[in-house]
Scaffold this active site. Structure first.
Site, PDB file in Angstrom:
ATOM      1  N   THR A 204       0.782  -1.205  -0.136  1.00 50.17           N
ATOM      2  CA  THR A 204      -0.014  -0.037  -0.018  1.00 50.17           C
ATOM      3  C   THR A 204       0.883   1.598   0.124  1.00 50.17           C
ATOM      4  OG1 THR A 204      -1.624  -1.272   1.365  1.00 50.17           O
ATOM      5  CG2 THR A 204      -1.923   1.414   1.215  1.00 50.17           C
ATOM      6  N   GLY A 256      -1.553  -0.858   6.125  1.00 53.34           N
ATOM      7  CA  GLY A 256      -1.544  -2.105   7.261  1.00 53.34           C
ATOM      8  C   GLY A 256      -2.933  -2.811   6.910  1.00 53.34           C
TER       9      GLY A 256
HETATM   10  N1  GLY Z   1      -4.476  -1.428   3.649  1.00 51.82           N
HETATM   11  C1  GLY Z   1      -4.268  -2.493   2.474  1.00 51.82           C
HETATM   12  C2  GLY Z   1      -5.277  -3.585   2.633  1.00 51.82           C
HETATM   13  O1  GLY Z   1      -5.550  -3.855   3.667  1.00 51.82           O
HETATM   14  O2  GLY Z   1      -5.875  -4.035   1.525  1.00 51.82           O
END
Ligand code: GLY
Length: 347
Positions: A204, A256
């Site tokens: 991410t 996360g």
């Molecule tokens: N933060 C990215 C996800 O959980 O997909």
């Protein structure tokens, strides 16, 4: 003789009359702009792309889009089509974008399209909707000039997927960057997730920016959690979870375990805490603690990190586990990487 009441009224009046010019001399908080903040130390390269726009007094919304595109286009990268696939071996992408007027666009469960953030921007600008998902999002992308890619896994993802298939266990890896650094030599100030061969191991990338005109925008793009169930969508394309911008107050984004961020509307909470007078770091800490409070024991096993900036260009971050780095670029100095303070800080 002046009555006591008259005297008090008169005194109050003179004081407030005096205080008007005093207020006008009150020191205003210095504003740092432009400024761009991204998740992780890999965010430094992403910020450099954003700076090409911000440094020329460009708009924050354009800056965050090119920033997200740059990491989506990086071949050996867990963000974008090079990312880890779902359990069925297919890469599915989530992204969202939000500007200074609260315009926002989002795509989720998008397959075979290279730049989900740009599709999200098109959703924002060309449709009456905020979010398109799956086949509909892909169809919209193709109708708007995007190309359908092959869907083949990157070499790294192929290798990781084959390894995963041996056990096929669904177990999100907390702080994977800390584990990979042991296996692979990294570089950079904290070196956990940006490797000599140019690969990144994070899924991410969130970027928030304040431009020279004082406007805020943000973008968040991801291939999501590796080996997720088919159809799983995390926080990254959810406005108010993975990203939130309020041009009067500030902006926040997260990285996360998305499920935990969604549960507390994480980035909306961060921005609301800044509205209530908290600094960006304090606001991020409150959101982290809200997540932990829901399930203190479970929280020991996953990572969530928030970054935030406010209208004055002040920034901050906080995470559940140690190991969450973030990158800040606010001048032509190439930017700096910081390690966020965390709830379960190393003793
Ligand atoms: N933060 C990215 C996800 O959980 O997909």
């Amino acid at each position: 003789m002046q009555s006591r009441r008259k005297f008090i009224r008169g005194a109050a009046f003179s004081w407030s009359a005096l205080s008007i010019p005093m207020l006008s001399f009150a020191k205003k908080a210095a504003v740092t702009k432009p400024i761009v903040v991204s998740t992780w130390d890999s965010g430094l390269a992403v910020n450099a792309e954003a700076w090409k726009v911000l440094g020329k007094s460009g708009k924050a919304i354009d800056a965050v889009e090119v920033a997200a595109n740059s990491i989506e286009n990086t071949i050996n990268c867990c963000v974008g089509l090079g990312g880890n696939p779902d359990r069925d071996g297919k890469v599915t992408l989530d992204a969202c974008i939000m500007d200074e007027k609260a315009n926002c666009g989002s795509v989720a469960f998008l397959e075979k399209i290279k730049n989900p953030i740009s599709v999200a921007r098109k959703v924002m600008e060309k449709t009456p909707h905020v979010m398109l998902v799956g086949e509909g999002a892909q169809q919209f992308a193709l109708e708007n000039g995007f190309t359908k890619e092959s869907g083949a896994l990157s070499a790294d993802a192929e290798k990781t997927y084959k390894e995963w298939l041996k056990k096929s266990e669904y177990k999100p890896v907390m702080n994977i960057e800390q584990q990979q650094i042991k296996a692979k030599k990294g570089h950079g100030p904290f070196a956990p997730n940006y490797f000599e061969d140019g690969s990144f191991n994070h899924d991410t990338m969130g970027t928030i920016a304040l431009d020279n005109s004082g406007d805020l925008s943000g973008a968040c793009t991801t291939s999501g959690m590796g080996f997720k169930m088919r159809g799983r969508v995390g926080d990254s394309p959810i406005i108010g979870a993975g990203l939130f911008v309020d041009n009067e107050i500030g902006a926040a984004t997260s990285s996360g375990q998305g499920e935990e961020v969604i549960r507390v509307c994480g980035t909306h909470l961060v921005v609301e805490m800044m509205r209530a007078g908290k600094t960006p770091k304090e606001a991020c800490k409150i959101a982290v603690e809200r997540i932990i409070k829901i399930n203190p024991e479970k929280a020991r096993d996953f990572q969530v990190g928030f970054i935030a900036i406010n209208k004055n260009g002040e920034y901050g971050a906080y995470s559940i586990q140690p190991g969450f780095s973030y990158s800040v670029t606010k001048a032509d100095d190439g930017g700096k990487v910081y390690m966020a303070e965390s709830h379960f800080a190393k003793k």
